[in-house]
Design an enzyme around this catalytic site. Sequence first.
Site, short mmCIF file in Angstrom:
data_model
loop_
_atom_site.label_atom_id
_atom_site.label_comp_id
_atom_site.label_asym_id
_atom_site.label_seq_id
_atom_site.Cartn_x
_atom_site.Cartn_y
_atom_site.Cartn_z
N SER A 145 0.84 -1.20 0.00
CA SER A 145 0.00 0.00 0.00
C SER A 145 0.87 1.25 0.00
O SER A 145 1.70 1.42 -0.89
CB SER A 145 -0.97 -0.04 1.18
OG SER A 145 -2.00 0.89 1.04
N ASP A 168 -9.33 -3.86 -6.07
CA ASP A 168 -8.55 -2.89 -5.30
C ASP A 168 -8.63 -1.52 -5.97
O ASP A 168 -8.51 -1.41 -7.20
CB ASP A 168 -7.09 -3.37 -5.24
CG ASP A 168 -6.27 -2.67 -4.16
OD1 ASP A 168 -6.38 -1.43 -4.03
OD2 ASP A 168 -5.52 -3.36 -3.46
N HIS A 193 -8.36 -4.66 -1.47
CA HIS A 193 -7.16 -4.09 -0.85
C HIS A 193 -6.89 -4.76 0.50
O HIS A 193 -7.76 -4.84 1.35
CB HIS A 193 -7.34 -2.59 -0.65
CG HIS A 193 -6.07 -1.88 -0.32
ND1 HIS A 193 -5.03 -1.74 -1.22
CD2 HIS A 193 -5.64 -1.27 0.83
CE1 HIS A 193 -4.04 -1.07 -0.65
NE2 HIS A 193 -4.38 -0.78 0.58
#
Length: 304
Positions: A151, A243, A273
Amino acid sequence: MRRPADQQIHPELRSAARFLPRRVSVTPRTLRVFRWVFKLRSSRRTPAAVEVHRLAPGVTARVFGSGSADRPSPALLWIHGGGYVMGLARQDDELCARFAAALGIVVASVDYRLAPEHPYPVALQDCNCALTWVASLPGVDIARIAIGGASAGGGLAAALALLPRDERAVDPVLQLLVYPMLDDRTGAQCDRSDASYPGWTAASNRFGWQSYLGDADPGVAVPARRPDLQGLAPAWIGVGTLDLFHDEGVAYAQRLESQGVPCTVKLVQGAFHGFDIAAPGAPISKGFFADQCQALRDAFERAD
């Protein structure tokens, strides 16, 4: 922007997806609560075999594994996620210990300073400090160091790879970018929190980037806005089709390839995600981790 509402969550992830926040975003009002939740969850995941080193004020590194006793070991600098505004290195203790055990390498995860209190380039400087420190360890092979993160950590790893060579201690052998946060323009046109994207909303994304960038020039601070990607370390980019970062990850991979940088893309159908964190025991998550290990193993072998 692509909307995944018509796609199905992978069967192995449906149970975990029920517990994901879809309409609650990270904002100035909720940031304190989200940080508290990260801290609470992280406190349950600390293995016994971890060394903690203070590198600079506000910057620490957590080290796992000892590598080989016969020769200098490959190493991985791991950077945690949290939208640039939250998270701690210890949230990934279990993951880092798994990397160290599976590959027989040294893994160091860095606690960098967070935005909005510390906007760009503070976090990037902290990560570079940690990379320099890892390269100085006596048991580490400076020619076989990879950088990676998930991320926002993946975004910082990409930004670290983009630093000029005279500002970095080493040339990494691989950028391991796990559903990386690379482009501040993602989600800019989405309204509200955009519940189509489980795990990390467009509204959270806007707040994270605004906090991180501060007054910085996005053309310099944001990896996806950098025009010249030539000469960078090979990359592995993994992201789910559900995502928010799917499109920007694929686009970045295509730009790397077009400029001569080898890039492997792992697209996980029906994955949202942070799916591998939400459902670590699912076969789809185990396969995702195995792919990352293989990418690291291959990179270390090429550099040997």
